[in-house]
Design a protein around this motif. Sequence first.
Motif, PDB file in Angstrom:
ATOM      1  N   LYS A  37     109.916 -35.567   7.904  1.00 44.89           N
ATOM      2  CA  LYS A  37     108.972 -35.773   6.800  1.00 44.89           C
ATOM      3  C   LYS A  37     107.656 -35.080   7.129  1.00 44.89           C
ATOM      4  CE  LYS A  37     106.608 -39.515   4.275  1.00 44.89           C
ATOM      5  NZ  LYS A  37     106.325 -40.979   4.271  1.00 44.89           N
ATOM      6  N   ASN A  38     107.179 -34.285   6.194  1.00 49.44           N
ATOM      7  CA  ASN A  38     105.905 -33.602   6.350  1.00 49.44           C
ATOM      8  C   ASN A  38     104.850 -34.325   5.516  1.00 49.44           C
ATOM      9  OD1 ASN A  38     104.109 -31.672   7.232  1.00 49.44           O
ATOM     10  ND2 ASN A  38     105.212 -29.927   6.387  1.00 49.44           N
ATOM     11  N   SER A  39     103.611 -33.857   5.573  1.00 48.66           N
ATOM     12  CA  SER A  39     102.524 -34.472   4.792  1.00 48.66           C
ATOM     13  C   SER A  39     101.791 -33.412   3.968  1.00 48.66           C
ATOM     14  CB  SER A  39     101.546 -35.201   5.724  1.00 48.66           C
ATOM     15  OG  SER A  39     101.108 -34.365   6.784  1.00 48.66           O
ATOM     16  N   TRP A  40     102.563 -32.460   3.431  1.00 46.27           N
ATOM     17  CA  TRP A  40     101.998 -31.392   2.606  1.00 46.27           C
ATOM     18  C   TRP A  40     102.383 -31.528   1.145  1.00 46.27           C
ATOM     19  CZ3 TRP A  40     103.547 -26.883   6.405  1.00 46.27           C
ATOM     20  CH2 TRP A  40     102.733 -26.971   7.543  1.00 46.27           C
ATOM     21  N   GLY A  41     102.726 -32.740   0.727  1.00 44.05           N
ATOM     22  CA  GLY A  41     103.071 -32.991  -0.654  1.00 44.05           C
ATOM     23  C   GLY A  41     104.527 -32.721  -0.964  1.00 44.05           C
ATOM     24  N   ALA A  42     104.982 -33.244  -2.095  1.00 46.11           N
ATOM     25  CA  ALA A  42     106.392 -33.141  -2.475  1.00 46.11           C
ATOM     26  C   ALA A  42     106.767 -31.777  -3.022  1.00 46.11           C
ATOM     27  CB  ALA A  42     106.726 -34.222  -3.498  1.00 46.11           C
ATOM     28  N   ASN A  43     105.784 -30.899  -3.284  1.00 45.81           N
ATOM     29  CA  ASN A  43     106.087 -29.553  -3.767  1.00 45.81           C
ATOM     30  C   ASN A  43     106.487 -28.605  -2.646  1.00 45.81           C
ATOM     31  OD1 ASN A  43     105.634 -29.949  -6.548  1.00 45.81           O
ATOM     32  ND2 ASN A  43     103.422 -29.789  -6.256  1.00 45.81           N
ATOM     33  N   TRP A  44     106.273 -29.025  -1.416  1.00 45.87           N
ATOM     34  CA  TRP A  44     106.600 -28.182  -0.263  1.00 45.87           C
ATOM     35  C   TRP A  44     107.999 -28.525   0.240  1.00 45.87           C
ATOM     36  CZ3 TRP A  44     108.057 -29.034   4.765  1.00 45.87           C
ATOM     37  CH2 TRP A  44     107.990 -27.932   5.642  1.00 45.87           C
ATOM     38  N   GLY A  45     108.755 -27.510   0.629  1.00 45.61           N
ATOM     39  CA  GLY A  45     110.038 -27.730   1.286  1.00 45.61           C
ATOM     40  C   GLY A  45     111.042 -28.481   0.436  1.00 45.61           C
ATOM     41  N   LEU A  46     111.813 -29.350   1.075  1.00 48.27           N
ATOM     42  CA  LEU A  46     112.822 -30.177   0.409  1.00 48.27           C
ATOM     43  C   LEU A  46     112.164 -31.453  -0.095  1.00 48.27           C
ATOM     44  CD1 LEU A  46     115.645 -29.753   3.082  1.00 48.27           C
ATOM     45  CD2 LEU A  46     115.689 -28.831   0.757  1.00 48.27           C
ATOM     46  N   ASP A  47     111.393 -31.328  -1.169  1.00 50.39           N
ATOM     47  CA  ASP A  47     110.657 -32.468  -1.738  1.00 50.39           C
ATOM     48  C   ASP A  47     109.751 -33.111  -0.692  1.00 50.39           C
ATOM     49  OD1 ASP A  47     111.912 -32.147  -4.236  1.00 50.39           O
ATOM     50  OD2 ASP A  47     113.631 -33.329  -3.586  1.00 50.39           O
ATOM     51  N   GLY A  48     109.141 -32.273   0.147  1.00 44.56           N
ATOM     52  CA  GLY A  48     108.226 -32.779   1.160  1.00 44.56           C
ATOM     53  C   GLY A  48     108.839 -32.944   2.532  1.00 44.56           C
ATOM     54  N   TYR A  49     110.135 -32.699   2.672  1.00 40.68           N
ATOM     55  CA  TYR A  49     110.846 -32.817   3.948  1.00 40.68           C
ATOM     56  C   TYR A  49     111.341 -31.442   4.402  1.00 40.68           C
ATOM     57  CZ  TYR A  49     110.993 -37.876   3.184  1.00 40.68           C
ATOM     58  OH  TYR A  49     110.641 -39.196   2.984  1.00 40.68           O
ATOM     59  N   PHE A  50     111.835 -31.375   5.628  1.00 37.53           N
ATOM     60  CA  PHE A  50     112.498 -30.164   6.104  1.00 37.53           C
ATOM     61  C   PHE A  50     113.548 -30.527   7.129  1.00 37.53           C
ATOM     62  CE2 PHE A  50     108.929 -30.809   8.953  1.00 37.53           C
ATOM     63  CZ  PHE A  50     109.338 -30.384  10.202  1.00 37.53           C
TER      64      PHE A  50
END
Length: 364
Positions: free
Chosen positions: A330-343
């Motif tokens: 889980k990332n913290s760059w918003g849901a528009n990044w990556g796989l709905d915010g994940y990678f």
Amino acid sequence: MNRSHLLNSPLSLIYVMLISYGFLLVLVPVIVSSPTPPSPSLPDEIRGKPEADLWVGWKEQFEKEYSSEAEEIERFTIWVDNLHKVQQHNSATSSGNSKSFRLGMNEFADMTQQDFLNSQLGHKDPSETESLEDGSETNYGGGGLKGDVPSEIDWRDSGYVSGVKYQNHCGSCWAFSAAGSLEGQYFNRTGVLIELSAQQMVDCVMGSYGCGGGNVELAFYYLMATGSISAEEYPYMATDTQACMDEGKPIVTNVTFYNRLPKGNETALKEAVGLIGPVSAAMDASHFSFQFYERGVFYEPLCDPNSLDHSVLIVGYGTTPEGEDYWLVKNSWGANWGLDGYFMLARNKDNHCGIASYTGYPTI
């Protein structure tokens, strides 16, 4: 002329009845044209460029506005350069080389790599911050976990993980990572998922630099002494200019100690994620390919396992149908990044990007 023929004319005429007298109908055709969409306002230096239409669509998608024509021209130039790099990467992926992940023109596409590094990465190694005080409650080695480690897991399916956050232009990734790991342990204890305050840590953790960076170890040590406040009580502001306001607010949970896992040991990390829940981690995220990651298992040959600059939250792991082992992060760059915010990050690839170099979780 037949009336039905008139109404179905290819001229798309709308017939307005003006007179109705007995069986006599007098119809006057009124031609209605489709409205012409307004032309987007573009500087002359951009209008007519082959990428102009894509630029307009991208701006609308991410609601981008610029303070001047000069700024828009500058950002457009950066955006076009990034677009060509993304296209080149994806073309190589499609041709069947070793790159199995794809890039996309996300909301960071008008930023140079240095702009991006300065605003989005915030992990600081303990050597770069004030070290923990002597006698702090920190366990090294994972605490002797027991149980059968599952072959794959996704803690989102069990309710351990709150929604994806957007840190904005603030290097507060470390605070979101700490909050996410603690949320999971609180859910494990109570069955209730409460979003915990990252802003509390940005404002209050001594030895960190707020939006300038920090690490989860300092965050958990602070929470041992003070306790964690909910995000509702202490909302995120994406700034470090306000004073610490942790006094008088209700505490959701306290931290007993911090369990730091063996450096670089993906087996120990898998045990912790599989048996405990989401685990805080740091990684090397300084590469163009990560800035524009869209989907697939991320693998960057230039990643350095000893150069950690971004904090994330590992929420699971697994193996793709093609046989690629991955960490679900889980990332913290918003849901528009990556796989709905994940990678997905390559797993069992020699501690790729340092994902197992600095990992841990709290005990409550």
